[in-house]
Design an enzyme around this catalytic site. Structure first.
Site, PDB file in Angstrom:
ATOM      1  N   GLU A  60     -11.562   9.989 -13.568  1.00  0.00           N
ATOM      2  CA  GLU A  60     -10.790  11.230 -13.686  1.00  0.00           C
ATOM      3  C   GLU A  60     -11.509  12.281 -14.520  1.00  0.00           C
ATOM      4  O   GLU A  60     -12.502  12.008 -15.192  1.00  0.00           O
ATOM      5  CB  GLU A  60      -9.437  10.924 -14.349  1.00  0.00           C
ATOM      6  CG  GLU A  60      -9.603  10.423 -15.800  1.00  0.00           C
ATOM      7  CD  GLU A  60      -8.288  10.032 -16.470  1.00  0.00           C
ATOM      8  OE1 GLU A  60      -7.374   9.533 -15.775  1.00  0.00           O
ATOM      9  OE2 GLU A  60      -8.191  10.230 -17.698  1.00  0.00           O
ATOM     10  N   HIS A  62     -10.152  16.193 -16.679  1.00  0.00           N
ATOM     11  CA  HIS A  62      -9.038  17.073 -17.050  1.00  0.00           C
ATOM     12  C   HIS A  62      -9.523  18.054 -18.099  1.00  0.00           C
ATOM     13  O   HIS A  62     -10.632  17.898 -18.639  1.00  0.00           O
ATOM     14  CB  HIS A  62      -7.840  16.255 -17.565  1.00  0.00           C
ATOM     15  CG  HIS A  62      -8.218  15.055 -18.384  1.00  0.00           C
ATOM     16  ND1 HIS A  62      -8.803  15.159 -19.617  1.00  0.00           N
ATOM     17  CD2 HIS A  62      -8.125  13.726 -18.122  1.00  0.00           C
ATOM     18  CE1 HIS A  62      -9.027  13.948 -20.092  1.00  0.00           C
ATOM     19  NE2 HIS A  62      -8.646  13.044 -19.196  1.00  0.00           N
ATOM     20  N   HIS A  66     -10.458  14.008 -25.177  1.00  0.00           N
ATOM     21  CA  HIS A  66     -10.060  12.701 -25.720  1.00  0.00           C
ATOM     22  C   HIS A  66     -10.925  12.381 -26.935  1.00  0.00           C
ATOM     23  O   HIS A  66     -12.129  12.651 -26.944  1.00  0.00           O
ATOM     24  CB  HIS A  66     -10.373  11.569 -24.734  1.00  0.00           C
ATOM     25  CG  HIS A  66      -9.469  11.457 -23.564  1.00  0.00           C
ATOM     26  ND1 HIS A  66      -8.104  11.483 -23.643  1.00  0.00           N
ATOM     27  CD2 HIS A  66      -9.751  11.225 -22.261  1.00  0.00           C
ATOM     28  CE1 HIS A  66      -7.598  11.309 -22.429  1.00  0.00           C
ATOM     29  NE2 HIS A  66      -8.570  11.157 -21.568  1.00  0.00           N
ATOM     30  N   HIS A 100     -14.778  10.657 -16.495  1.00  0.00           N
ATOM     31  CA  HIS A 100     -14.853   9.432 -17.296  1.00  0.00           C
ATOM     32  C   HIS A 100     -14.089   8.273 -16.662  1.00  0.00           C
ATOM     33  O   HIS A 100     -13.121   8.478 -15.925  1.00  0.00           O
ATOM     34  CB  HIS A 100     -14.360   9.675 -18.729  1.00  0.00           C
ATOM     35  CG  HIS A 100     -12.987  10.281 -18.824  1.00  0.00           C
ATOM     36  ND1 HIS A 100     -12.760  11.612 -18.606  1.00  0.00           N
ATOM     37  CD2 HIS A 100     -11.778   9.738 -19.108  1.00  0.00           C
ATOM     38  CE1 HIS A 100     -11.468  11.869 -18.771  1.00  0.00           C
ATOM     39  NE2 HIS A 100     -10.841  10.744 -19.061  1.00  0.00           N
ATOM     40  N   CYS A 114      -6.791   6.084 -28.411  1.00  0.00           N
ATOM     41  CA  CYS A 114      -7.092   7.379 -27.790  1.00  0.00           C
ATOM     42  C   CYS A 114      -6.145   8.446 -28.301  1.00  0.00           C
ATOM     43  O   CYS A 114      -4.927   8.303 -28.216  1.00  0.00           O
ATOM     44  CB  CYS A 114      -6.978   7.254 -26.268  1.00  0.00           C
ATOM     45  SG  CYS A 114      -7.312   8.797 -25.397  1.00  0.00           S
TER      46      CYS A 114
END
Ligand code: MN
Length: 148
Positions: A60, A62, A66, A100, A114
């Protein structure tokens, strides 16, 4: 407030173990525990994800960032065009838009803490043509993506 850790189960007192994602995106054998769900002066969520041996998180990208720390076991992470071995204690910053995926591909669990902003965009799953473009980057990424 203390949520005590149970080292036999990698769970915390009073914290539910949830399905990793419920949006239909592809993953295998991943659980999610939300340890902290934001406060006025810390608008962040702090989670523990755990990938069972042989499992993997969603491939994914975004807009949100993170901050990750490996907490259990060892495996590999794909970050853009690099595949890196990861183990307990490794700290990983995943910048906005970087593709990632975590994989428990070394016969062990991969558990990681996370941190994310509470206010964040939705995850984008890579489409088949984007996965093909990733494979074309180099042989290591190609082998990684074709290994499950
Ligand atoms: Mn992500």
């Amino acid at each position: 407030m203390i949520k005590q850790f149970d080292e036999s189960s990698y769970t915390w007192d009073g914290v539910d173990t949830l399905v990793y994602k419920q949006d239909g995106s592809p993953f295998k054998d991943v659980t999610r525990q939300v340890l902290f769900n934001g406060a006025k002066d810390i608008p962040c969520q702090f989670r523990y994800f755990e990938v069972k041996p042989g499992g993997y998180s969603t491939l994914e990208r975004h807009d949100h960032t993170h901050m990750v720390m490996i907490f259990r076991g060892h495996g590999q992470v794909l970050l853009d065009d690099k595949v890196t071995d990861i183990k307990v204690g490794d700290f990983i910053e995943i910048p906005s838009r970087m593709v990632h995926q975590f994989r428990a591909n070394k016969g062990d669990y991969v558990g990681f803490l996370c941190l994310v902003n509470l206010d964040r965009d939705k995850v984008q799953v890579l489409q088949p043509d984007e996965i093909e473009a990733m494979k074309a980057k180099n042989d290591v990424v190609k082998a990684f993506l074709e290994s499950c």
